[in-house]
Design a protein around this motif. Sequence first.
Motif, short mmCIF file in Angstrom:
data_model
loop_
_atom_site.label_atom_id
_atom_site.label_comp_id
_atom_site.label_asym_id
_atom_site.label_seq_id
_atom_site.Cartn_x
_atom_site.Cartn_y
_atom_site.Cartn_z
N SER A 1 37.24 59.90 65.05
CA SER A 1 38.62 59.83 65.53
C SER A 1 39.36 58.68 64.86
CB SER A 1 38.65 59.66 67.05
OG SER A 1 37.95 58.49 67.45
N ALA A 2 38.67 57.57 64.60
CA ALA A 2 39.31 56.43 63.95
C ALA A 2 39.73 56.77 62.52
CB ALA A 2 38.37 55.23 63.94
N LEU A 3 38.89 57.49 61.81
CA LEU A 3 39.21 57.87 60.44
C LEU A 3 40.32 58.92 60.41
CD1 LEU A 3 35.60 58.01 58.98
CD2 LEU A 3 37.35 56.30 58.47
N GLU A 4 40.28 59.84 61.34
CA GLU A 4 41.32 60.87 61.41
C GLU A 4 42.70 60.25 61.62
OE1 GLU A 4 40.32 63.64 64.47
OE2 GLU A 4 39.14 64.92 63.13
N SER A 5 42.75 59.23 62.45
CA SER A 5 44.03 58.58 62.75
C SER A 5 44.36 57.46 61.75
CB SER A 5 44.00 58.01 64.17
OG SER A 5 42.99 57.02 64.29
N LYS A 6 43.53 57.29 60.74
CA LYS A 6 43.71 56.27 59.72
C LYS A 6 43.87 54.88 60.32
CE LYS A 6 45.40 59.21 55.99
NZ LYS A 6 46.40 59.39 54.91
N GLU A 7 42.98 54.60 61.28
CA GLU A 7 42.95 53.26 61.85
C GLU A 7 42.62 52.26 60.75
OE1 GLU A 7 40.79 51.09 65.65
OE2 GLU A 7 40.96 53.27 65.56
N LYS A 8 43.00 51.02 60.93
CA LYS A 8 42.80 50.00 59.91
C LYS A 8 41.30 49.77 59.69
CE LYS A 8 43.54 46.60 57.07
NZ LYS A 8 43.77 46.90 55.64
N ILE A 9 40.77 50.45 58.70
CA ILE A 9 39.37 50.31 58.29
C ILE A 9 39.34 50.42 56.77
CG2 ILE A 9 36.99 51.14 58.51
CD1 ILE A 9 37.93 52.82 60.92
N ASP A 10 38.73 49.47 56.12
CA ASP A 10 38.57 49.55 54.67
C ASP A 10 37.13 49.89 54.30
OD1 ASP A 10 41.27 48.66 53.60
OD2 ASP A 10 40.80 47.02 54.97
N LEU A 11 36.17 49.26 54.98
CA LEU A 11 34.76 49.56 54.78
C LEU A 11 34.14 49.81 56.15
CD1 LEU A 11 35.48 46.62 53.18
CD2 LEU A 11 33.29 47.14 52.10
N PHE A 12 33.11 50.65 56.16
CA PHE A 12 32.36 50.85 57.39
C PHE A 12 30.92 51.22 57.06
CE2 PHE A 12 34.07 55.09 56.48
CZ PHE A 12 32.99 55.93 56.73
N GLU A 13 30.05 51.04 58.05
CA GLU A 13 28.63 51.33 57.90
C GLU A 13 28.24 52.50 58.79
OE1 GLU A 13 27.08 46.73 57.33
OE2 GLU A 13 27.35 47.59 59.32
N ASP A 14 27.42 53.39 58.27
CA ASP A 14 26.85 54.48 59.05
C ASP A 14 25.75 55.13 58.22
OD1 ASP A 14 26.49 56.05 61.28
OD2 ASP A 14 28.19 57.37 60.91
N ASP A 15 25.12 56.13 58.80
CA ASP A 15 24.09 56.88 58.09
C ASP A 15 24.68 57.59 56.88
OD1 ASP A 15 21.62 58.56 57.77
OD2 ASP A 15 23.05 60.13 58.34
N TYR A 16 23.97 57.58 55.76
CA TYR A 16 24.54 58.13 54.52
C TYR A 16 24.72 59.63 54.56
CZ TYR A 16 20.36 60.08 52.04
OH TYR A 16 19.29 60.84 51.63
N LYS A 17 23.91 60.32 55.34
CA LYS A 17 24.11 61.76 55.46
C LYS A 17 25.35 62.06 56.28
CE LYS A 17 21.86 66.05 56.92
NZ LYS A 17 20.64 66.66 57.53
N ARG A 18 25.55 61.31 57.35
CA ARG A 18 26.72 61.54 58.18
C ARG A 18 27.99 61.22 57.39
NH1 ARG A 18 24.64 59.97 63.05
NH2 ARG A 18 24.96 57.79 62.54
N ILE A 19 27.93 60.17 56.57
CA ILE A 19 29.08 59.83 55.73
C ILE A 19 29.40 60.98 54.78
CG2 ILE A 19 29.92 58.31 53.90
CD1 ILE A 19 28.28 56.05 55.25
N ALA A 20 28.37 61.50 54.11
CA ALA A 20 28.57 62.53 53.09
C ALA A 20 28.95 63.88 53.67
CB ALA A 20 27.31 62.68 52.24
N GLN A 21 28.59 64.12 54.92
CA GLN A 21 28.88 65.42 55.53
C GLN A 21 30.05 65.36 56.51
OE1 GLN A 21 25.06 66.78 57.12
NE2 GLN A 21 24.70 67.92 55.24
N ASN A 22 29.96 64.46 57.48
CA ASN A 22 30.98 64.43 58.54
C ASN A 22 32.27 63.74 58.12
OD1 ASN A 22 28.74 65.41 59.84
ND2 ASN A 22 28.84 64.05 61.58
N TYR A 23 32.14 62.72 57.25
CA TYR A 23 33.31 61.92 56.91
C TYR A 23 33.75 62.08 55.46
CZ TYR A 23 31.28 59.61 61.03
OH TYR A 23 30.72 59.35 62.25
N VAL A 24 33.24 63.09 54.79
CA VAL A 24 33.49 63.23 53.36
C VAL A 24 34.97 63.30 53.02
CG1 VAL A 24 33.26 65.77 53.45
CG2 VAL A 24 32.83 64.53 51.29
#
Length: 462
Positions: free
Chosen positions: A124-147
């Motif tokens: 939801s934070a990424l969808e709303s373009k909340e102020k985030i420049d870098l973030f940490e998470d699982d690399y699979k989730r990044i590549a699939q859910n947040y691509v």
Amino acid sequence: MKKKVLSLLLAAVMVTGLTACGTNEGGGNSKSDSGNETSQESEDAGDSEDTGDSEDAGDGEDAGDSEAAGSNYEGVELTYWSMWANTEPQGKVIQAAVDKFQEETGAKVTIEWKNRDVKDILNSALESKEKIDLFEDDYKRIAQNYVDYVADLSEMAEAAGYADKSYAVFDTQQKAWAKDKTGSEKYTSVAEQPQVGGIFYRKDLFEKAGVEVPTTWTEFMEVCKTLKENGIQPLALDTAYASFAFGYHLSRYVPEETIGEMSEEGGWSSNADVAAAADSMIEFINAGYLADGAPDEWPNSQNKIGMSDEVAMIICANYVTTEVNNTAGVELEWGLFNYPGVEGKDDLAASAYAGANSIAITDYCENKQAAFDLAMMIVTGEIDQQMANEAGQIPADPANQAPASQDGTVEVLKATTAPLAWNMGIGENADLYPKLDECVIQLFEGKFATGADFAKALDGLY
């Protein structure tokens, strides 16, 4: 066991495929959903493309210069969402890296310590373009859910020579996942906390029994027999990792993709290899090769490895070694080997579990090069070595030295090409997984006379 024996073995058998590492202070394990699980100690922890051109670099710095030292980022402000707490070893190292980055570049970095809940709020934070420049998470989730929300790091990574400072398995896999989602490859993150799974063993107990590291199931059974004859219980097993252990075993008989399909749809009894895998595991159990009380409640069984000199091995991910050391208050000499293959299934013998928690940059970040330079400072060189030492984890930069508790892990990951997911497909059906897991636990408890009975019980859940 001499180190050269382990190295030769790993090179020979591991053409394979992390994420959580134990911390030296305990409690710092995190979930990596590269199909991945986490240490039970923190179970709740983390289960349009921009290329960073000079316009995004904040100060017009060339995109190929990914070295923070010497870069001028005066006026640049970055917001970093971390999955750690500032009191954890990982958090302390990240804070030190940010302090150094700010001093060297003039940038201002605000860290928001989101802890493991970050995975629940990122979408939801990424969808709303909340102020985030870098973030940490699982690399699979990044590549699939947040691509769709992260920058393509390809050009900056190439300019920085990142391929020589990382593990090829993570780089290749994330591009493949992104292509499955979007139709084109995308470099979505840089690995921060690698993870690998296999059979971790006490080298001193192997030496005491005079056994060598096995490569096949037949050899593994012989090792267990010799260990038992020397008064050493072969394998610790807690219920928390029952499906991981059997999933590894099953993956030597059945491709992970097929296991995932059976998890979703059933049909376990229709695949003769399922019964064959269960039969060989029943033989292992009936031979008395599990540690006393296994399968036990976590962490009772794994603790026996460090609390006594009577248990030699455990099937888990690399964080287990730090956990056992911390609990026992000792520094055991650990070794690692890939799960043994079975005769006639050579094509399935080399794969291994691997995952990573990683750092991504948002596609709407206004200073991508600065953000990338900060990420590179954290995952390479002296900061990464500090992270490996203080958090007791695999270094993200393979040029760095793994701490003693992670001996052999760098070699394994460097040889890895096709990573297995956590539980190797058994957990693909999230709704049914608890019942599937219970059947697996019952298998280790000796409640099935034959592999066919086990397969039938699995099908009975659908």
